[in-house]
Enzyme design. Structure first.
Site, mmCIF file in Angstrom:
data_model
loop_
_atom_site.group_PDB
_atom_site.id
_atom_site.type_symbol
_atom_site.label_atom_id
_atom_site.label_comp_id
_atom_site.label_asym_id
_atom_site.label_seq_id
_atom_site.Cartn_x
_atom_site.Cartn_y
_atom_site.Cartn_z
ATOM 1 N N HIS A 182 -2.143 -23.216 -17.579
ATOM 2 C CA HIS A 182 -3.361 -23.681 -18.243
ATOM 3 C C HIS A 182 -3.203 -25.060 -18.875
ATOM 4 C CE1 HIS A 182 -5.004 -19.304 -18.715
ATOM 5 N NE2 HIS A 182 -5.170 -19.804 -17.500
ATOM 6 N N THR B 128 -1.426 -13.464 -21.809
ATOM 7 C CA THR B 128 -0.435 -13.306 -20.746
ATOM 8 C C THR B 128 0.895 -12.867 -21.341
ATOM 9 O OG1 THR B 128 -1.523 -15.048 -19.467
ATOM 10 C CG2 THR B 128 0.744 -14.475 -18.861
ATOM 11 N N ARG C 172 -5.427 -18.409 -27.408
ATOM 12 C CA ARG C 172 -4.891 -17.087 -27.054
ATOM 13 C C ARG C 172 -4.339 -16.955 -25.635
ATOM 14 N NH1 ARG C 172 -7.768 -11.743 -28.722
ATOM 15 N NH2 ARG C 172 -9.335 -12.418 -27.226
ATOM 16 N N ASP C 173 -4.330 -18.013 -24.852
ATOM 17 C CA ASP C 173 -3.746 -17.883 -23.512
ATOM 18 C C ASP C 173 -3.082 -19.191 -23.079
ATOM 19 O OD1 ASP C 173 -2.991 -16.463 -21.297
ATOM 20 O OD2 ASP C 173 -4.912 -16.611 -20.260
ATOM 21 N N ILE C 174 -2.310 -19.768 -23.976
ATOM 22 C CA ILE C 174 -1.572 -20.991 -23.646
ATOM 23 C C ILE C 174 -0.368 -20.622 -22.784
ATOM 24 C CG2 ILE C 174 -0.199 -22.895 -24.578
ATOM 25 C CD1 ILE C 174 -1.964 -22.755 -27.087
#
Length: 218
Positions: free
Chosen positions: A129, A161, A123-125
């Site tokens: 990261h 993001t 959920r936050d690639i």
């Protein structure tokens, strides 16, 4: 008064410097007694799938040595990856060829397949990261991750993001493997020059479809 888990971690590892801090978490570089560096994450939330990630053996993910919940927080001690993020590489002027992006896309896809088989959505690639060390990629920071719930219509917390997360991640449905596929499509496309229009273009376009049913399904 420090709780047992926090007390154990602070007694076992020497905290060196804060790597990242936000309203949701604090990430600190620390050292073991033998001098080996580790990363200590103090996350102000519980219910994160770090134990499940710990059980996945894949080079895309940092090794997790310890994870525990205590007093509304999650503590994680993991491998320190001494690399640079794709964002840092881009900001200092490094550019990637289509062949390099193709290799990165394959490497990321193989790791994400293992993650999704375990029922976990990152959920936050995004470029910040994804670290590169010695020619290999590593996906870090599972602070926004969740496990897929088959009968849920949408996520209970809208994290991620903007610019990389898909529409369903902000209240338009439940996230699943296709949400990570959207984010990796955006990330890899942004790692190429804006004018790129080569053979990867239709792949990115399918990854980034607004409707999850029109994206790659795995």
């Amino acid at each position: 008064m420090e709780k047992p888990v926090e007390e154990y971690i602070r007694a076992t590892f020497s905290f060196l410097r804060v790597l990242k801090e936000s309203e949701r978490s604090r990430t600190t570089l620390a050292a073991k007694e033998d001098g080996k560096l580790v990363v200590v994450r103090e996350i102000y939330a519980t219910g994160l799938p770090y134990k499940e990630v710990k059980a996945i053996e894949h080079p895309l993910f940092a090794k997790i040595f310890l994870t525990a919940e205590e007093d509304g927080r999650t503590w994680v001690v993991e491998e320190y990856i001494d690399g640079e993020s794709l964002q840092e590489l881009w900001e200092r002027g490094e550019r990637f060829s289509a062949a390099e992006i193709k290799a990165m896309l394959r490497e990321m896809s193989e790791g994400l397949a293992a993650l999704h088989r375990a029922g976990i959505v990152h959920r936050d690639i995004k470029p910040a990261h994804i670290l590169r060390r010695g020619g290999r990629l590593h996906l870090i920071d599972f602070d926004a991750a969740r496990t897929f719930k088959e009968h849920s219509s949408e996520d209970t917390m809208y994290l991620g993001t903007k610019g990389y997360a898909p529409p369903e991640q902000f209240g338009y449905g439940q996230t699943d493997a296709r949400s990570d596929i959207y984010a990796i499509g955006v990330t890899m496309r942004k790692s190429l020059p804006e004018e790129y229009s080569g053979y990867l273009t239709p792949i990115f376009a399918k990854c980034m479809e607004i409707d999850p049913n029109r994206r790659y399904q795995d």
